[in-house]
Design an enzyme around this catalytic site. Sequence first.
Site, PDB file in Angstrom:
ATOM      1  CB  SER A   1      -0.953  -0.032   1.202  1.00 15.89           C
ATOM      2  OG  SER A   1      -1.970   0.924   1.074  1.00 15.89           O
TER       3      SER A   1
ATOM      4  CG  ASP B   1      -4.310  -1.633   0.353  1.00 13.97           C
ATOM      5  OD1 ASP B   1      -3.338  -2.301   0.727  1.00 13.97           O
ATOM      6  OD2 ASP B   1      -4.473  -0.441   0.676  1.00 13.97           O
TER       7      ASP B   1
END
Length: 329
Positions: free
Chosen positions: A43, A187
């Site tokens: 991320s 993500d």
Amino acid sequence: MKRILSIDGGGIRGIIPAKILCEIEQKTGKPIAALFDLIAGTSTGGLIALALTMPSSDKSAPKYKAEDVLKIYTERGKEIFAKGKLQKFTNPYGIFEELYDKQHLEKVLDDYFFNANLSSCVTNTMVTSYDIHSRMPVIFKSWLAEDGSEPDFPLKSISRATSAAPTYFEPIRLKSEPTNGAFALVDGGLFANNPTMCALAEHLRLFGPQEPVMIVSLGTGDLVRRFEYNQAKNWGKLDWINPIISIMFQGASVTVDYQVRQMMQAFGLKDNYYRFQTPLDLGNDDMDDASQENIDALLDEANQILNNDEDKLNALCEKLKPTVVENVL
């Protein structure tokens, strides 16, 4: 001895590891890419990893210093987490669609990554994402893109994929030309918000347990906000959406820290594991709070780590300084 850098996910809280990396560069006099054999990120940590290993125009060194990466958050964080005027009224809480327009994030990624590809990273780099089509984790590895074993995607696309947190940004679709396949990516924090174990597993696969390793793992702040029982017991699906994401990300990070700590001790390398983390006593733990007040608070959180762990950081930098890794292009 191989050296691994791992950077957690956490949205705007990427300020914390970015600030620590600035200090490491200042103390060692070397770019982060020259200090490690492998840099892993998830991320916001994946964005940092890719920015720090992106080559300069002549490919002789990384393009960005850690202080350049820090500016992504301090100077353009509000742009990334910006809502359109209409969106503020039609979708204020992200109930009907994602909270933020991808165009703002993609503009920032375009400005930083240009047309650089994964294969061009100046240090071995791995970044996590998750494919909702195949329901499988996807880990982008620069050395496999370089030798043609896996598709070579643009750094801006990988950054977009690893940071596509559900409810915040829509997934990204990436096509793999050689196989005519396609990914629908979100993500990587959904399975590896702390990618240290992924990086250690890769080290063991490539070199085996006989090759010593040093690991530096950077967190984005331990979440301290309580969810009270009397409130949570009556929550339905809608109420649980945001809490369950933060609980899942936090739980994964803490669990991996425990696992890696135990494994390094079993290898007789407990003094070679450096985890820098802090309770979020000052900053907001929301991934998208890019207010100036919270940016300043997160910088204070990072400074708190630098002050409290000064001796540990100095010892680490002394270990990093003597030699420079040989795989930097």
